[in-house]
Scaffold this active site. Sequence first.
Site, PDB file in Angstrom:
ATOM      1  N   GLY A  47       8.639   7.188   3.579  1.00  0.00           N
ATOM      2  CA  GLY A  47       8.363   7.833   2.299  1.00  0.00           C
ATOM      3  C   GLY A  47       7.910   6.819   1.266  1.00  0.00           C
ATOM      4  O   GLY A  47       7.389   5.749   1.600  1.00  0.00           O
ATOM      5  N   GLU A  69       9.597   2.617   6.281  1.00  0.00           N
ATOM      6  CA  GLU A  69       8.136   2.728   6.316  1.00  0.00           C
ATOM      7  C   GLU A  69       7.706   3.329   4.982  1.00  0.00           C
ATOM      8  O   GLU A  69       7.847   4.527   4.748  1.00  0.00           O
ATOM      9  CB  GLU A  69       7.675   3.610   7.471  1.00  0.00           C
ATOM     10  CG  GLU A  69       6.164   3.699   7.578  1.00  0.00           C
ATOM     11  CD  GLU A  69       5.693   4.861   8.438  1.00  0.00           C
ATOM     12  OE1 GLU A  69       4.787   5.596   7.991  1.00  0.00           O
ATOM     13  OE2 GLU A  69       6.242   5.027   9.541  1.00  0.00           O
ATOM     14  N   CYS A 103      -0.197   7.956   4.348  1.00  0.00           N
ATOM     15  CA  CYS A 103       0.368   6.672   3.934  1.00  0.00           C
ATOM     16  C   CYS A 103      -0.571   5.512   4.217  1.00  0.00           C
ATOM     17  O   CYS A 103      -0.504   4.483   3.545  1.00  0.00           O
ATOM     18  CB  CYS A 103       1.723   6.445   4.601  1.00  0.00           C
ATOM     19  SG  CYS A 103       1.665   6.344   6.402  1.00  0.00           S
TER      20      CYS A 103
END
Length: 340
Positions: A47, A69, A103
Site C-alpha cells: 500500500g 511493498e 504501484c
Amino acid sequence: MASNTEQLLVRLVAQYMDPTTIGIISAGPDDMGAVLQRRFDFIFYTGSSRVGRIIAAAAAKHVTPTALELGGQAPGIVTKSADIDLAAKRIANAKLINLGQLCVDISHVFVEPEVYEELNDRLEFWMRKFVEEGRETLCHMINERHFERLHGLFESFDGTVVYTGKNYRASWFLHPTIVKDVTLADSLLSEELFGPILPVIKSDLATTLKTMKSMPHPLALYIFSRQRSEIDNILSSTNSGGVTVNDVAVHNDVPSAPFGGVGESGYGAHHGKWGFDTFTHNRTVVHVPGWLDRFAAWRYPPFDLKNRGEVDPPRPKFRKGETIEDQRVGRGALSWLFPW
C-alpha cells in the site's frame, strides 16, 4: 477501496481454503488499528508509504518482522540514444494501464534536451491513438476522492499541456494528459500521482542522476537507451526497487525474480521462491556428539596454551613482496574432523 473485490475475496477464501489454516479479516482503518495491537510472527503489507509507516510502527512494538511493498515515484529516463518512437509508444501504453492506478506506474519522465520535443510529439501521437482506439477499455478513477485529488493537481500545475481531453466528474473519468515544461518544484511532482497524468521534464543525464540521488528511492525505474555503457552508468548511479530497460513494469512480471522496494518504497521481496523465503524463518540446528570431547579438552578449564595446537592452524610465514595469491594457509590438527 475496491469493495467488490474485497467482498469476493472474503467469500472465496472461506469457501475454498482451510479455515483452520487461513483466515481473512475485512476491516476499516479503525478496526485494523485494533488488529495491529496483537502480536504476529510476520506482517506483509502492500500500500501507500503513509500507511506503511503506521504498520511498521505497530510492528515495532512487538519487534515483529515486516515486509513492506510501498508506492512512491517511479521515474523514467529517456536518453538521446534511445529509440524515441518506441519509448513513446511503450510509455503511453503503460500510462493507460488501470489509468495509472498501479504501484509501478511510470510517474514522470526525465528526457535529454536533444530529444525532448521529439519525445513529446511521439507521446502525443501514441496517446491520442491509444485513447481513440481503446476508449471503451479505459478505466475510471477508483473513487471520488482520488478523482478530486488529481483534478486539483491538474488545475494547479505550471507546465504546458501537450495532450488532454474532457474529464467527467460524475463517472470519475480523468482523461489521460501529457504535460511538458515541468520543473521539480511543480505540484505534479509533489506526491505519487497514481493517475493518468504524465509530466515530462527536460534534463540532461548528469542532472537527472544528481536529482534522483536527492529524492527517495523509487519502487521502480525505467531506462530508455540503446547504449550499454549509458545503461550501466544509470544503474550504478541510482537505487530503486526494480528496473526495466526500454519498457515499463516488465520486471514486475518475471516470476523467478524478486519484486520489492528499497528505502521509502519499502523492503522485503516476493514472487515465486522469494515470497516463500520472505515468510520463512531459517533456524540453525547443530547436533554435537559426545565423543567429540576426547579431542576438545581445550574448551574446558583449566585453560592451557599448550592445547592451542589442537585447533590453531600453523601460522603462515610471509615473504616480503608476496601477494595475496602467493599466500597459503596450513591445515590445523582438527582439519580431519572438519574437512570443509
